[in-house]
Design a protein around this motif. Structure first.
Motif, mmCIF file in Angstrom:
data_model
loop_
_atom_site.group_PDB
_atom_site.id
_atom_site.type_symbol
_atom_site.label_atom_id
_atom_site.label_comp_id
_atom_site.label_asym_id
_atom_site.label_seq_id
_atom_site.Cartn_x
_atom_site.Cartn_y
_atom_site.Cartn_z
ATOM 1 N N ALA A 43 -0.637 -4.555 -9.973
ATOM 2 C CA ALA A 43 -0.915 -5.006 -8.613
ATOM 3 C C ALA A 43 0.334 -4.831 -7.759
ATOM 4 C CB ALA A 43 -1.356 -6.463 -8.610
ATOM 5 N N VAL A 44 0.100 -4.742 -6.457
ATOM 6 C CA VAL A 44 1.202 -4.615 -5.505
ATOM 7 C C VAL A 44 1.077 -5.726 -4.481
ATOM 8 C CG1 VAL A 44 1.609 -2.154 -5.754
ATOM 9 C CG2 VAL A 44 -0.207 -2.937 -4.245
ATOM 10 N N ALA A 45 2.212 -6.207 -3.998
ATOM 11 C CA ALA A 45 2.210 -7.261 -2.984
ATOM 12 C C ALA A 45 3.231 -6.907 -1.918
ATOM 13 C CB ALA A 45 2.568 -8.609 -3.614
ATOM 14 N N PHE A 78 -4.176 6.932 -9.606
ATOM 15 C CA PHE A 78 -3.611 8.097 -8.899
ATOM 16 C C PHE A 78 -2.995 7.731 -7.546
ATOM 17 C CE2 PHE A 78 -7.392 9.508 -11.323
ATOM 18 C CZ PHE A 78 -6.710 10.154 -12.344
ATOM 19 N N GLU A 79 -2.963 6.436 -7.230
ATOM 20 C CA GLU A 79 -2.345 6.003 -5.983
ATOM 21 C C GLU A 79 -0.854 5.814 -6.236
ATOM 22 O OE1 GLU A 79 -3.906 2.278 -4.540
ATOM 23 O OE2 GLU A 79 -3.825 2.960 -2.457
ATOM 24 N N ARG A 87 -1.484 -0.210 2.111
ATOM 25 C CA ARG A 87 -2.946 -0.210 2.265
ATOM 26 C C ARG A 87 -3.528 -1.615 2.112
ATOM 27 N NH1 ARG A 87 -6.380 -0.776 -1.479
ATOM 28 N NH2 ARG A 87 -5.061 -0.097 -3.200
ATOM 29 N N GLU A 88 -3.087 -2.329 1.051
ATOM 30 C CA GLU A 88 -3.603 -3.678 0.810
ATOM 31 C C GLU A 88 -3.294 -4.600 1.987
ATOM 32 O OE1 GLU A 88 -5.494 -5.191 -1.285
ATOM 33 O OE2 GLU A 88 -5.807 -3.566 -2.710
ATOM 34 N N CYS A 89 -2.095 -4.482 2.526
ATOM 35 C CA CYS A 89 -1.709 -5.350 3.637
ATOM 36 C C CYS A 89 -2.584 -5.074 4.854
ATOM 37 C CB CYS A 89 -0.236 -5.171 3.974
ATOM 38 S SG CYS A 89 0.358 -6.404 5.157
#
Ligand code: ZN
Length: 164
Positions: A43-45, A78-79, A87-89
């Motif tokens: 996950a990314v934050a 692949f991201e 993108r999530e933000c």
């Protein structure tokens, strides 16, 4: 692993069996030989600080629904991680951000649907308009000394690190 994480071979549909492969019991297809590896979830934050306030979103879904966390989500296959964080933000807060650095890398799954690895980036706002989207019921900036109820140990850890 006591129970296979998948029941059927994703390639040919045959029920899988547990077999020792590379020192671990893994689901193996007796028909085509496919071996299933449970990959870690990443996950990314993003941590966006503006005038001493940090951008948070309120969770709609369990676990810890109603509590606040930093904008975050799973990386797609692949991201590229910085792109995933931005993108999530945008999806959760309506804000376009630019990643400016790495705050921390946290490991360990906090709940069954959580991530094994969390990449937490620092970011700054470059555009967009603040509005809650996707899996957030609200998005807002909070002073670091007046934070709302927070979800997850990882969120608390990141914000504590930010205060220092
Ligand atoms: Zn198969």
């Amino acid at each position: 692993m006591n129970k296979p994480s998948i029941r059927f071979c994703p390639l040919c549909g045959t029920p899988v069996v547990l077999q020792e492969v590379l020192n671990e019991l893994r689901p193996v297809c007796p028909s085509c030989g496919y071996v299933h590896y449970d990959d870690p979830k990443v996950a990314v934050a993003v941590i966006v600080l503006q005038e001493g306030k940090v951008l948070l979103t309120r969770r709609i879904y369990p676990p810890e629904e109603g509590c606040w966390t930093v904008p975050a989500g799973f990386m797609n296959a692949f991201e590229e991680p910085v792109g995933a964080a931005e993108r999530e933000c945008l999806e959760e807060t309506g804000l376009q951000v630019r990643v400016t650095g790495l705050l921390d890398v946290l490991g360990g799954r906090e709940h069954p649907r959580g991530a094994d690895v969390l990449l937490a980036y620092l970011a700054e706002v470059v555009g967009g308009e603040l509005k809650a989207g996707d899996d957030a019921s609200a998005a807002a900036f909070f002073p670091l000394d007046a934070l709302p109820p927070l979800a997850f140990a990882s969120t608390k850890k990141l914000l504590a690190k930010l205060k220092r």
